[in-house]
Scaffold this active site. Structure first.
Site, PDB file in Angstrom:
ATOM      1  N   ARG A 110     -22.570  85.372  90.323  1.00 25.59           N
ATOM      2  CA  ARG A 110     -23.719  85.192  91.074  1.00 25.59           C
ATOM      3  C   ARG A 110     -24.520  85.500  90.807  1.00 25.59           C
ATOM      4  O   ARG A 110     -25.100  85.532  92.593  1.00 25.59           O
ATOM      5  CB  ARG A 110     -22.962  87.065  91.636  1.00 25.59           C
ATOM      6  CG  ARG A 110     -21.574  87.259  92.085  1.00 25.59           C
ATOM      7  CD  ARG A 110     -20.686  88.516  92.797  1.00 25.59           C
ATOM      8  NE  ARG A 110     -19.842  88.508  92.358  1.00 25.59           N
ATOM      9  CZ  ARG A 110     -19.304  89.140  93.724  1.00 25.59           C
ATOM     10  NH1 ARG A 110     -18.946  87.542  94.487  1.00 25.59           N
ATOM     11  NH2 ARG A 110     -17.193  89.126  93.284  1.00 25.59           N
TER      12      ARG A 110
ATOM     13  N   ASP B 280     -20.520  84.796 103.049  1.00 24.91           N
ATOM     14  CA  ASP B 280     -21.194  83.599 102.212  1.00 24.91           C
ATOM     15  C   ASP B 280     -20.433  82.335 102.219  1.00 24.91           C
ATOM     16  O   ASP B 280     -21.075  81.184 102.034  1.00 24.91           O
ATOM     17  CB  ASP B 280     -21.525  84.481 100.909  1.00 24.91           C
ATOM     18  CG  ASP B 280     -19.743  85.111 100.498  1.00 24.91           C
ATOM     19  OD1 ASP B 280     -18.725  84.913 100.977  1.00 24.91           O
ATOM     20  OD2 ASP B 280     -19.947  84.807  99.122  1.00 24.91           O
TER      21      ASP B 280
ATOM     22  N   ASP C   2     -14.105  79.749 103.746  1.00 22.34           N
ATOM     23  CA  ASP C   2     -12.792  79.343 103.630  1.00 22.34           C
ATOM     24  C   ASP C   2     -11.191  78.515 103.809  1.00 22.34           C
ATOM     25  O   ASP C   2     -11.569  76.956 105.008  1.00 22.34           O
ATOM     26  CB  ASP C   2     -12.866  79.701 102.440  1.00 22.34           C
ATOM     27  CG  ASP C   2     -12.240  78.483 100.449  1.00 22.34           C
ATOM     28  OD1 ASP C   2     -11.002  77.540 101.635  1.00 22.34           O
ATOM     29  OD2 ASP C   2     -12.611  78.827  99.366  1.00 22.34           O
TER      30      ASP C   2
ATOM     31  N   GLY D 128     -20.086  88.745  97.976  1.00 24.14           N
ATOM     32  CA  GLY D 128     -20.483  87.786  98.404  1.00 24.14           C
ATOM     33  C   GLY D 128     -22.236  87.380  99.201  1.00 24.14           C
ATOM     34  O   GLY D 128     -22.266  86.914  98.459  1.00 24.14           O
TER      35      GLY D 128
ATOM     36  N   ASP E  42     -18.750  83.683  93.033  1.00 25.62           N
ATOM     37  CA  ASP E  42     -18.680  84.313  91.802  1.00 25.62           C
ATOM     38  C   ASP E  42     -17.553  83.268  90.923  1.00 25.62           C
ATOM     39  O   ASP E  42     -16.685  83.016  91.728  1.00 25.62           O
ATOM     40  CB  ASP E  42     -17.942  85.735  91.829  1.00 25.62           C
ATOM     41  CG  ASP E  42     -17.194  85.888  92.276  1.00 25.62           C
ATOM     42  OD1 ASP E  42     -16.480  85.913  93.531  1.00 25.62           O
ATOM     43  OD2 ASP E  42     -15.930  87.176  90.912  1.00 25.62           O
TER      44      ASP E  42
HETATM   45  C1  PRP Z   1     -15.024  85.045  99.941  1.00 21.58           C
HETATM   46  C2  PRP Z   1     -15.976  85.371 100.670  1.00 21.58           C
HETATM   47  C3  PRP Z   1     -14.632  85.744 102.176  1.00 21.58           C
HETATM   48  C4  PRP Z   1     -13.505  84.841 101.473  1.00 21.58           C
HETATM   49  C5  PRP Z   1     -13.828  83.667 102.281  1.00 21.58           C
HETATM   50  O1  PRP Z   1     -15.015  86.414  98.946  1.00 21.58           O
HETATM   51  O2  PRP Z   1     -16.956  85.872 100.691  1.00 21.58           O
HETATM   52  O3  PRP Z   1     -15.153  86.907 102.074  1.00 21.58           O
HETATM   53  O4  PRP Z   1     -13.374  84.724 100.704  1.00 21.58           O
HETATM   54  O5  PRP Z   1     -11.532  83.413 102.390  1.00 21.58           O
HETATM   55  P1  PRP Z   1     -11.511  82.169 103.346  1.00 21.58           P
HETATM   56  O6  PRP Z   1     -12.008  81.750 104.271  1.00 21.58           O
HETATM   57  O7  PRP Z   1     -10.446  82.205 102.654  1.00 21.58           O
HETATM   58  O8  PRP Z   1     -10.954  83.237 103.825  1.00 21.58           O
HETATM   59  P2  PRP Z   1     -13.863  87.306  97.848  1.00 21.58           P
HETATM   60  O9  PRP Z   1     -12.401  87.011  98.060  1.00 21.58           O
HETATM   61  O10 PRP Z   1     -14.335  85.914  96.778  1.00 21.58           O
HETATM   62  O11 PRP Z   1     -15.018  88.577  97.665  1.00 21.58           O
HETATM   63  P3  PRP Z   1     -15.675  88.551  96.749  1.00 21.58           P
HETATM   64  O12 PRP Z   1     -16.942  88.325  98.160  1.00 21.58           O
HETATM   65  O13 PRP Z   1     -16.962  89.825  96.754  1.00 21.58           O
HETATM   66  O14 PRP Z   1     -16.202  87.465  95.811  1.00 21.58           O
END
Ligand code: PRP
Length: 181
Positions: free
Chosen positions: A164, A99, A102, A43, A158
């Site tokens: 994306r 990105d 959460d 991301g 995504d």
């Molecule tokens: C998303 C983002 C972080 C994580 C954040 O990645 O890029 O790495 O989730 O979430 P958290 O604070 O709850 O740990 P994702 O797993 O969606 O992978 P991607 O970046 O490949 O889309």
């Protein structure tokens, strides 16, 4: 606007303006230093590419990929490293680029892991922050925008690997992911 997007939350112009501000702030605060930007795949790629161009210092780049703790794995915050860095970070000024933060579980784990590798300094820069979803505290040094707890896509984010490439952050129409959650 894309048909699957209900509303644009952050426009292309707003993204540009805020990323320019972050770049200026980082350039000032790291003056005289060389930054190693570490992008967390996938991301962060779009944000990192634009942020790097807004920084007026020497910048190197490396990337990591981690597995999500979700999808039947664990909620303990232990994440699996799928792709590690290519270079040592010992003695380097590391800027981790994400990105979105959460629950905070991914970054909490990753920052601890990276700190053990003895960088000269380590800071975190995220484009988006969802404070409502936080499970563990994460210290964010540079934050683009706080966002409410909507399903956001675009500019790197995504849903099922799609969206994306949207040039803005949008809220996904619920009917697109209904039944999948
Ligand atoms: C998303 C983002 C972080 C994580 C954040 O990645 O890029 O790495 O989730 O979430 P958290 O604070 O709850 O740990 P994702 O797993 O969606 O992978 P991607 O970046 O490949 O889309």
């Amino acid at each position: 606007m894309h048909n699957d997007v209900e509303k644009v939350l952050i426009s292309t112009e707003e993204l540009k303006r805020r990323i320019a501000e972050l770049g200026k702030q980082i350039s000032t605060e790291y003056a005289g230093k060389e930054i190693l930007m570490i992008g967390v795949l996938r991301g962060a790629v779009l944000f990192m590419a634009d942020l790097a161009r807004a920084i007026e210092l020497h910048v190197s780049m490396d990337f990591m990929a981690v597995s999500s703790y979700g999808a039947g794995t664990t909620s303990s915050g232990v994440v699996r490293i799928l792709k590690d860095l290519d270079e040592s970070i010992e003695g380097r000024h590391v800027l981790v680029v994400e990105d979105i933060i959460d629950s905070g579980l991914t970054l909490n784990y990753l920052l601890d892991n990276l700190r053990s590798r003895k960088p000269a300094s380590i800071k975190l820069c995220t484009l988006l922050n969802k404070p409502e979803r936080r499970k563990v505290e994460v210290n964010i040094d540079y934050n683009g925008f706080d966002v409410p707890d909507y399903f956001v896509v675009g500019y790197g984010l995504d849903y099922a690997e799609r969206y994306r490439n949207l040039p803005y952050i949008g809220i996904l129409k619920p009917e697109v992911y209904q039944g999948d959650e």
